[in-house]
Design a protein around this motif. Structure first.
Motif, short mmCIF file in Angstrom:
data_model
loop_
_atom_site.label_atom_id
_atom_site.label_comp_id
_atom_site.label_asym_id
_atom_site.label_seq_id
_atom_site.Cartn_x
_atom_site.Cartn_y
_atom_site.Cartn_z
N ASP A 9 0.86 -1.18 0.00
CA ASP A 9 0.00 0.00 0.00
C ASP A 9 0.89 1.23 0.00
N ASP A 10 0.48 2.26 -0.71
CA ASP A 10 1.32 3.46 -0.80
C ASP A 10 1.07 4.46 0.32
N HIS A 11 0.18 4.15 1.24
CA HIS A 11 -0.08 5.04 2.37
C HIS A 11 0.51 4.46 3.65
N ARG A 15 -0.68 1.16 6.07
CA ARG A 15 0.20 0.00 6.28
C ARG A 15 0.46 -0.22 7.76
N GLU A 33 6.87 -5.30 3.57
CA GLU A 33 5.99 -4.23 3.11
C GLU A 33 6.56 -3.60 1.86
N LYS A 35 5.70 -0.09 -0.88
CA LYS A 35 4.93 1.12 -1.15
C LYS A 35 4.43 1.18 -2.58
N ASP A 55 -3.22 -3.08 -2.49
CA ASP A 55 -4.10 -1.97 -2.85
C ASP A 55 -3.96 -1.72 -4.34
N LEU A 58 -2.61 1.88 -6.30
CA LEU A 58 -1.24 2.40 -6.14
C LEU A 58 -0.98 3.52 -7.14
N CYS A 82 -7.26 -5.00 -1.02
CA CYS A 82 -7.81 -4.18 0.06
C CYS A 82 -7.76 -2.74 -0.45
N SER A 83 -8.93 -2.18 -0.76
CA SER A 83 -8.96 -0.93 -1.48
C SER A 83 -10.14 -0.07 -1.08
N LYS A 105 -11.48 -1.07 2.35
CA LYS A 105 -10.72 -0.54 3.48
C LYS A 105 -11.62 0.02 4.58
#
Length: 135
Positions: A9-11, A15, A33, A35, A55, A58, A82-83, A105
């Motif tokens: 996930d980019d957040h 995460r 993990e 990003k 996610d 991204l 998971c989005s 999410k």
């Protein structure tokens, strides 16, 4: 043995929250993990995971393309989307890309844990109960 999870996930805040939720359980752990999709693909190629939580929104690259690449490299690796993107619109594309589940999410933490366990054990999970027909 704990389910080894790659969390993509980019957040950072998401995460950290999901990692805390997962690592609090006795049967699962976040072992890596990423990003972005490029880093996720490299991690999948170099490591063994039991599940990828991904996610599709991204920023750097199309998430479905990365999932397809991961599945071509490791076809039996389960992927749970998971989005925030609506499942009813993106669920069919997720299935075509190789995902085994889709959870929003905004669901309750227990719903996300249920989705993780379902997909990690070879099941299919769609949080709103949709049955998708995929051309």
């Amino acid at each position: 043995m704990k389910t080894r999870i790659l969390l993509v996930d980019d957040h950072d805040i998401f995460r950290e929250a999901i990692k805390g939720l997962i690592n609090d359980k006795k049967d699962m752990t976040v072992t890596a993990e990423a990003k972005n999709g490029r880093d996720a693909y490299q991690l999948v190629c170099a490591n063994e995971f039991d599940l990828v939580i991904f996610d599709i929104g991204l920023q750097a690259r199309n998430g479905f393309g990365i999932i397809h690449q991961m599945k071509s490299r490791k076809p039996y690796l389960p992927v749970l989307i998971c989005s925030l993107l609506p499942e009813e619109y993106f669920g069919p594309a997720a299935i075509r890309a190789g995902a085994s589940g889709y959870v929003m999410k905004d669901r309750m933490p227990n719903d996300i844990v249920c989705a993780i366990r379902q997909v990690a054990t070879g099941g299919i999970y769609f949080g709103n109960g949709n049955q998708f027909s995929v051309p």
